[in-house]
Design a protein around this motif. Structure first.
Motif, PDB file in Angstrom:
ATOM      1  N   SER A 145       2.853   1.639  -3.454  1.00  0.00           N
ATOM      2  CA  SER A 145       2.122   2.063  -4.669  1.00  0.00           C
ATOM      3  C   SER A 145       1.238   3.404  -4.386  1.00  0.00           C
ATOM      4  O   SER A 145       0.269   3.257  -5.411  1.00  0.00           O
ATOM      5  CB  SER A 145       1.171   0.696  -4.681  1.00  0.00           C
ATOM      6  OG  SER A 145       0.331   0.702  -3.768  1.00  0.00           O
ATOM      7  N   THR A 146       1.639   4.133  -3.615  1.00  0.00           N
ATOM      8  CA  THR A 146       1.025   5.288  -3.603  1.00  0.00           C
ATOM      9  C   THR A 146       1.455   6.302  -4.763  1.00  0.00           C
ATOM     10  O   THR A 146       2.795   6.428  -4.779  1.00  0.00           O
ATOM     11  CB  THR A 146       0.875   5.926  -2.173  1.00  0.00           C
ATOM     12  OG1 THR A 146       0.406   4.946  -1.139  1.00  0.00           O
ATOM     13  CG2 THR A 146       0.452   7.245  -2.122  1.00  0.00           C
ATOM     14  N   LEU A 147       0.649   7.009  -5.345  1.00  0.00           N
ATOM     15  CA  LEU A 147       1.095   8.107  -6.358  1.00  0.00           C
ATOM     16  C   LEU A 147       1.459   9.216  -5.481  1.00  0.00           C
ATOM     17  O   LEU A 147       0.614  10.046  -5.377  1.00  0.00           O
ATOM     18  CB  LEU A 147      -0.231   8.017  -7.369  1.00  0.00           C
ATOM     19  CG  LEU A 147       0.248   9.055  -8.718  1.00  0.00           C
ATOM     20  CD1 LEU A 147       1.367   8.456  -9.252  1.00  0.00           C
ATOM     21  CD2 LEU A 147      -1.100   9.311  -9.292  1.00  0.00           C
ATOM     22  N   SER A 148       2.497   9.356  -5.225  1.00  0.00           N
ATOM     23  CA  SER A 148       3.039  10.498  -4.558  1.00  0.00           C
ATOM     24  C   SER A 148       4.092  11.183  -5.370  1.00  0.00           C
ATOM     25  O   SER A 148       4.504  10.695  -6.436  1.00  0.00           O
ATOM     26  CB  SER A 148       3.880  10.233  -3.296  1.00  0.00           C
ATOM     27  OG  SER A 148       4.969   9.263  -3.462  1.00  0.00           O
ATOM     28  N   ARG A 208      -5.341   1.537  -6.505  1.00  0.00           N
ATOM     29  CA  ARG A 208      -4.355   2.638  -6.171  1.00  0.00           C
ATOM     30  C   ARG A 208      -3.215   2.270  -6.822  1.00  0.00           C
ATOM     31  O   ARG A 208      -2.380   3.041  -7.505  1.00  0.00           O
ATOM     32  CB  ARG A 208      -4.201   2.383  -4.485  1.00  0.00           C
ATOM     33  CG  ARG A 208      -2.934   3.226  -4.054  1.00  0.00           C
ATOM     34  CD  ARG A 208      -2.643   3.171  -2.701  1.00  0.00           C
ATOM     35  NE  ARG A 208      -3.681   3.490  -1.736  1.00  0.00           N
ATOM     36  CZ  ARG A 208      -3.760   4.730  -1.326  1.00  0.00           C
ATOM     37  NH1 ARG A 208      -2.763   5.519  -1.421  1.00  0.00           N
ATOM     38  NH2 ARG A 208      -4.908   5.059  -0.607  1.00  0.00           N
ATOM     39  N   SER A 209      -2.759   0.940  -7.021  1.00  0.00           N
ATOM     40  CA  SER A 209      -1.574   0.212  -7.549  1.00  0.00           C
ATOM     41  C   SER A 209      -1.502   0.549  -8.978  1.00  0.00           C
ATOM     42  O   SER A 209      -0.654   0.964  -9.749  1.00  0.00           O
ATOM     43  CB  SER A 209      -1.311  -0.943  -7.357  1.00  0.00           C
ATOM     44  OG  SER A 209      -1.106  -1.272  -5.928  1.00  0.00           O
ATOM     45  N   HIS A 221       0.930  -1.244   0.082  1.00  0.00           N
ATOM     46  CA  HIS A 221       0.177   0.015   0.158  1.00  0.00           C
ATOM     47  C   HIS A 221       0.826   1.555  -0.021  1.00  0.00           C
ATOM     48  O   HIS A 221       0.544   2.350  -0.711  1.00  0.00           O
ATOM     49  CB  HIS A 221      -0.876  -0.293   1.106  1.00  0.00           C
ATOM     50  CG  HIS A 221      -1.746   1.344   1.197  1.00  0.00           C
ATOM     51  ND1 HIS A 221      -1.350   2.462   1.845  1.00  0.00           N
ATOM     52  CD2 HIS A 221      -3.210   1.294   0.974  1.00  0.00           C
ATOM     53  CE1 HIS A 221      -2.425   3.114   1.918  1.00  0.00           C
ATOM     54  NE2 HIS A 221      -3.570   2.678   1.208  1.00  0.00           N
ATOM     55  N   ARG A 266      -9.304  -1.570  -3.610  1.00  0.00           N
ATOM     56  CA  ARG A 266      -8.923  -0.238  -3.245  1.00  0.00           C
ATOM     57  C   ARG A 266      -7.338  -0.264  -3.780  1.00  0.00           C
ATOM     58  O   ARG A 266      -6.892   0.670  -4.210  1.00  0.00           O
ATOM     59  CB  ARG A 266      -9.292   0.268  -1.941  1.00  0.00           C
ATOM     60  CG  ARG A 266     -10.690   0.682  -1.735  1.00  0.00           C
ATOM     61  CD  ARG A 266     -10.975   1.420  -0.485  1.00  0.00           C
ATOM     62  NE  ARG A 266     -12.250   1.676   0.085  1.00  0.00           N
ATOM     63  CZ  ARG A 266     -12.561   2.333   1.018  1.00  0.00           C
ATOM     64  NH1 ARG A 266     -11.827   2.611   1.833  1.00  0.00           N
ATOM     65  NH2 ARG A 266     -13.915   2.518   0.911  1.00  0.00           N
ATOM     66  N   LEU A 267      -6.571  -1.384  -3.221  1.00  0.00           N
ATOM     67  CA  LEU A 267      -5.165  -1.522  -3.336  1.00  0.00           C
ATOM     68  C   LEU A 267      -5.001  -1.767  -4.742  1.00  0.00           C
ATOM     69  O   LEU A 267      -4.029  -1.175  -5.636  1.00  0.00           O
ATOM     70  CB  LEU A 267      -4.771  -2.660  -2.457  1.00  0.00           C
ATOM     71  CG  LEU A 267      -3.182  -2.895  -2.427  1.00  0.00           C
ATOM     72  CD1 LEU A 267      -2.443  -1.845  -2.543  1.00  0.00           C
ATOM     73  CD2 LEU A 267      -2.667  -4.161  -1.627  1.00  0.00           C
ATOM     74  N   THR A 274      -3.448   2.550 -10.507  1.00  0.00           N
ATOM     75  CA  THR A 274      -3.345   4.256 -10.841  1.00  0.00           C
ATOM     76  C   THR A 274      -1.930   4.886 -10.902  1.00  0.00           C
ATOM     77  O   THR A 274      -1.513   5.372 -11.670  1.00  0.00           O
ATOM     78  CB  THR A 274      -3.974   5.024 -10.072  1.00  0.00           C
ATOM     79  OG1 THR A 274      -5.531   4.492 -10.130  1.00  0.00           O
ATOM     80  CG2 THR A 274      -3.988   6.354 -10.228  1.00  0.00           C
ATOM     81  N   ALA A 275      -1.182   4.061 -10.006  1.00  0.00           N
ATOM     82  CA  ALA A 275       0.240   4.759  -9.608  1.00  0.00           C
ATOM     83  C   ALA A 275       0.930   4.225 -10.947  1.00  0.00           C
ATOM     84  O   ALA A 275       2.059   4.931 -11.476  1.00  0.00           O
ATOM     85  CB  ALA A 275       0.851   3.984  -8.449  1.00  0.00           C
ATOM     86  N   PRO A 328       4.157  -0.978  -7.212  1.00  0.00           N
ATOM     87  CA  PRO A 328       2.670  -0.952  -7.868  1.00  0.00           C
ATOM     88  C   PRO A 328       2.410  -2.308  -8.103  1.00  0.00           C
ATOM     89  O   PRO A 328       1.401  -2.786  -8.242  1.00  0.00           O
ATOM     90  CB  PRO A 328       2.685   0.026  -8.720  1.00  0.00           C
ATOM     91  CG  PRO A 328       3.493   1.152  -8.263  1.00  0.00           C
ATOM     92  CD  PRO A 328       4.775   0.359  -7.850  1.00  0.00           C
TER      93      PRO A 328
END
Length: 309
Positions: A112-115, A171-172, A109, A167-168, A174-175, A153
């Protein structure tokens, strides 16, 4: 060994203690009544063999301790204790083979966050790889592969598929997609800049490039290497052998393929751009399939081991 620090509501402490005492592979149990202030409750601490950790954590979650209190888990680097040695010996399996599913979900998590940091790393890695493909420099290609953060990701997608965490997965994905799209767009602009400065030329890109032409020429080995790297990468995460991820990162042609596609598109060399895109997709697919299959296999074998014990 793992160290658990729990905050339990007073009316759940006895249930938590009984669960810990009934779990094979636990030791060093400490109960501090009324020690917790936020949230209020008791503090319970214990050590558990890694191979028994997932079972204990699942049991604590079944008691709703993750909602009504707190579950904190730490790795113990050194434990000089006869009781700890005995607990590890009693626990089924080997600690290096154990999978902490909640820990894996949490780790993927975060990775794989789009930061802004993630975007910076993948963009810089792609730009370094762009220099490598134009100069036909294998060292730059390897360096770019090591810098690239895309395995986070990819591991997140594998974990989400096995653990059924939509959700994971979102999120992954998308990243991964946004990260590569942004990196390739910036790299295309970087190519125009370098071309204007006379540092990149179309002639360099169209040359034979014996050290880097594999990037836009995918073959069966591309998929084979991606599969092997996917297995190794997931095993390195689940067994806490994070150092092996460096080897995984520099064995798969993802960032270099994205870089070559961006540079080739900027120079209207669409044959190379398409070949690089194929290489990229082939490697991503191989990693996801192999990583997911590895996690499914690990989950099956640990479930069988639990049933036997």
């Amino acid at each position: 060994m793992l160290h658990l620090r729990l905050i339990t509501p007073a009316d759940r402490t006895d249930d938590v203690v009984r669960l810990i005492e009934a779990t094979v592979g636990t030791t060093h149990l400490v109960v501090l009544p009324g020690a917790a202030r936020n949230p209020a409750g008791d503090v319970v601490m214990c050590d558990v063999a890694r191979e028994a950790g997932d079972e204990l954590i699942s049991g604590l979650q079944a008691l709703d301790l993750d909602r009504t209190g707190s579950i904190a888990v730490e790795d113990i680097d050194l434990s000089l204790s006869h009781r700890a040695d005995k607990a590890e010996a009693e626990a089924p399996g080997e600690g290096a083979d154990a999978v902490l599913w909640e820990g894996l979900t949490e780790a993927t998590h975060e990775e794989s966050t789009l930061s802004a940091t993630y975007l910076a790393f993948i963009t810089l890695a792609t730009m370094i790889a762009a220099c490598g493909v134009v100069l036909d420099n294998a060292i730059l290609i390897v360096g770019a592969m090591a810098v690239g953060p895309e395995f986070g990701p990819l591991a997140g997608i594998c974990t989400a598929l096995v653990q059924r965490h939509p959700r994971l997965a979102l999120r992954s994905l998308t990243a991964l997609l946004v990260g590569f799209a942004a990196a390739m767009l910036v790299t295309a602009g970087f190519t125009y800049l370098m071309d204007g400065l006379g540092l990149f030329t179309k002639v360099q890109l169209e040359a034979e490039r014996p050290n880097t032409n594999f990037i836009y020429r995918p073959d069966a080995f591309s998929f084979v290497v991606a599969v092997l790297a996917g297995i190794a990468g997931i095993l390195s995460l689940t067994s806490a052998k994070s150092g092996a991820l460096v080897g995984v990162a520099i064995s798969v042609t993802t960032v270099p393929a994205a870089a070559n596609a961006a540079v080739a598109f900027a120079f209207t060399e669409y044959r190379q751009a398409w070949g690089s895109a194929e290489q990229l997709l082939l490697n991503l697919l191989g990693i996801v399939l192999a990583g997911t299959a590895t996690l499914v296999t690990q989950k099956y074998f640990w479930r069988q081991r639990r049933q036997q014990t």
